[in-house]
Scaffold this active site. Structure first.
Site, PDB file in Angstrom:
ATOM      1  N   ASP A  91     -12.090  26.799 -44.166  1.00  0.00           N
ATOM      2  CA  ASP A  91     -13.279  27.516 -44.618  1.00  0.00           C
ATOM      3  C   ASP A  91     -13.904  26.716 -45.753  1.00  0.00           C
ATOM      4  O   ASP A  91     -13.186  26.143 -46.582  1.00  0.00           O
ATOM      5  CB  ASP A  91     -12.880  28.914 -45.093  1.00  0.00           C
ATOM      6  N   CYS A 302      10.128  45.253 -29.223  1.00  0.00           N
ATOM      7  CA  CYS A 302       9.538  44.012 -29.737  1.00  0.00           C
ATOM      8  C   CYS A 302      10.584  42.899 -29.701  1.00  0.00           C
ATOM      9  O   CYS A 302      11.758  43.111 -30.030  1.00  0.00           O
ATOM     10  CB  CYS A 302       9.035  44.217 -31.162  1.00  0.00           C
ATOM     11  N   HIS A 333       7.199  39.771 -38.179  1.00  0.00           N
ATOM     12  CA  HIS A 333       6.866  40.791 -37.183  1.00  0.00           C
ATOM     13  C   HIS A 333       5.355  40.932 -37.004  1.00  0.00           C
ATOM     14  O   HIS A 333       4.856  40.961 -35.875  1.00  0.00           O
ATOM     15  CB  HIS A 333       7.453  42.144 -37.568  1.00  0.00           C
TER      16      HIS A 333
END
Length: 368
Positions: A91, A302, A333
């Site tokens: 950026d 998961c 996670h």
């Protein structure tokens, strides 16, 4: 840089494609983990790879202030400095100049601002922003733009669009390292006429890619979606489209449906450090007392490292005890969840069932 749209969903604007910067092909739509300070917080590059990260974002403003872009140049560029061999987007620092500095002086030449670290005064021009990004050696460098807050008066947004257009032209005129591509940034706040003007003026410059900036800065989500519906069709179909600063699961799905190819956001890593994890049903605040005796994984089913080995009770204990491992596990996670969601989105577009997937996901997901 090479970009190709492979398939488009017939009921929405969702696009499946690939982006090749010369450092390997990145499948799109893609989410970019944010490595503002030349690191994705709490993660090693190997761990980013393991959760599915292929393209990451760093920030020219922050690296200019600390450690200094000349040091990174001496180190051999940002890839070598941070031990990341995949593509990097930087950026330009435009958003940070306006959001982190309490006092900015904006002229047609650029912006004078004070460091949020020590208060020292600095000046960014389009040429300076490109000089910094050239030293960093990123694969994609963002043009320097003026980002206004929400709400914003029309006159102020109009001046920002004028600056953004002129600065984009100047950014393109700066010599860049071989292989570095510059993306233009559409501004215009929530004013559809200004957004159209900005998009058309930048499209005429034939950038390798285009970003929609100045959204997700406090405006309601429905208003952001309306602006995207008006703006995205004005951008070249054969160039990647990047929605800056957006990364919640519901916004990712809506953005993809509107034709966006690239996203970035600090949300997954920031809320992880506050003890909050993303799940298919919404956010779960694992630091809450109700999880003290919950011996299930952060999200059942998961496959991430944290969920395969640890429980909510253990992660909560780590966070309450101030142990670094706690926020490392929540970060792993959350990035795994976000990047796996993007993989499922790509699969759904490929199989012609994106609309069905989007409806099913949002029916179960609570965005509050």
């Amino acid at each position: 840089m090479d970009f190709k749209v492979i398939k488009q969903d017939h009921t929405t604007g969702a696009r499946l494609g690939w982006l090749d910067t010369g450092r390997g092909i990145v499948e799109t739509p893609v989410f970019m983990p944010v490595g503002t300070q030349a690191t994705v917080k709490a993660m090693t590059p190997e761990e980013i790879r393991a959760v599915g990260g292929r393209l990451i974002l760093s920030n020219a403003y922050h690296l200019y202030l600390r450690p200094g872009y000349e040091i990174i140049r001496e180190a051999g560029g940002l890839h070598r400095f941070m031990h990341w061999d995949g593509p990097i987007l930087t950026d330009s620092g435009g958003f940070q100049v306006f959001s982190l500095s309490p006092l900015c002086r904006v002229t047609a030449e650029g912006v004078t601002f004070r460091s949020h670290i020590d208060g020292s005064e600095h000046f960014f021009s389009p040429e300076k922003a490109m000089e910094i990004q050239a030293a960093l050696g990123s694969d994609i460098a963002m043009a320097f733009d003026e980002c206004v807050p929400y709400p914003c008066a029309y006159d102020k947004a109009q001046v920002a669009v004028e600056h953004t257009t002129r600065w984009a032209e100047r950014c393109l005129s700066v010599k860049r390292p071989a292989g570095q591509n510059v993306f233009g940034i559409v501004q215009g706040s929530v004013f559809s006429g200004l957004r159209e003007r900005s998009a058309r003026e930048l499209a005429d410059m034939d950038f390798p890619g285009y970003a929609v900036g100045g959204l997700s800065v406090g405006e309601p989500k429905d208003l952001m979606y309306d602006i995207l519906k008006q703006t995205v069709p004005l951008l070249p179909e054969d160039k990647p489209r990047y929605l800056m600063g957006v990364g919640s699961p519901d916004c990712l799905l809506e953005g993809v449906a509107l034709g966006i190819d690239m996203f970035d956001c600090v949300l997954p890593t920031r809320i992880a450090r506050n003890g909050t994890v993303l799940t298919s049903k919404g956010k779960l605040v694992v630091r809450n007392a109700g999880y003290a005796r919950d011996f299930s994984p952060l999200e059942p089913g998961c496959s991430c490292y944290a969920c395969r080995h640890y429980t909510r009770a253990y992660v909560r204990h780590l966070i309450k005890a101030g142990e670094v491992l706690g926020i490392r596990l929540t970060t792993i996670h959350n990035l795994h969840f976000t990047l796996q969601l993007m993989g499922k989105i790509r699969e759904a577009i490929s199989s012609g069932r994106f609309g069905e997937f989007k409806r099913s996901f949002l029916e179960n997901y609570c965005s509050d």
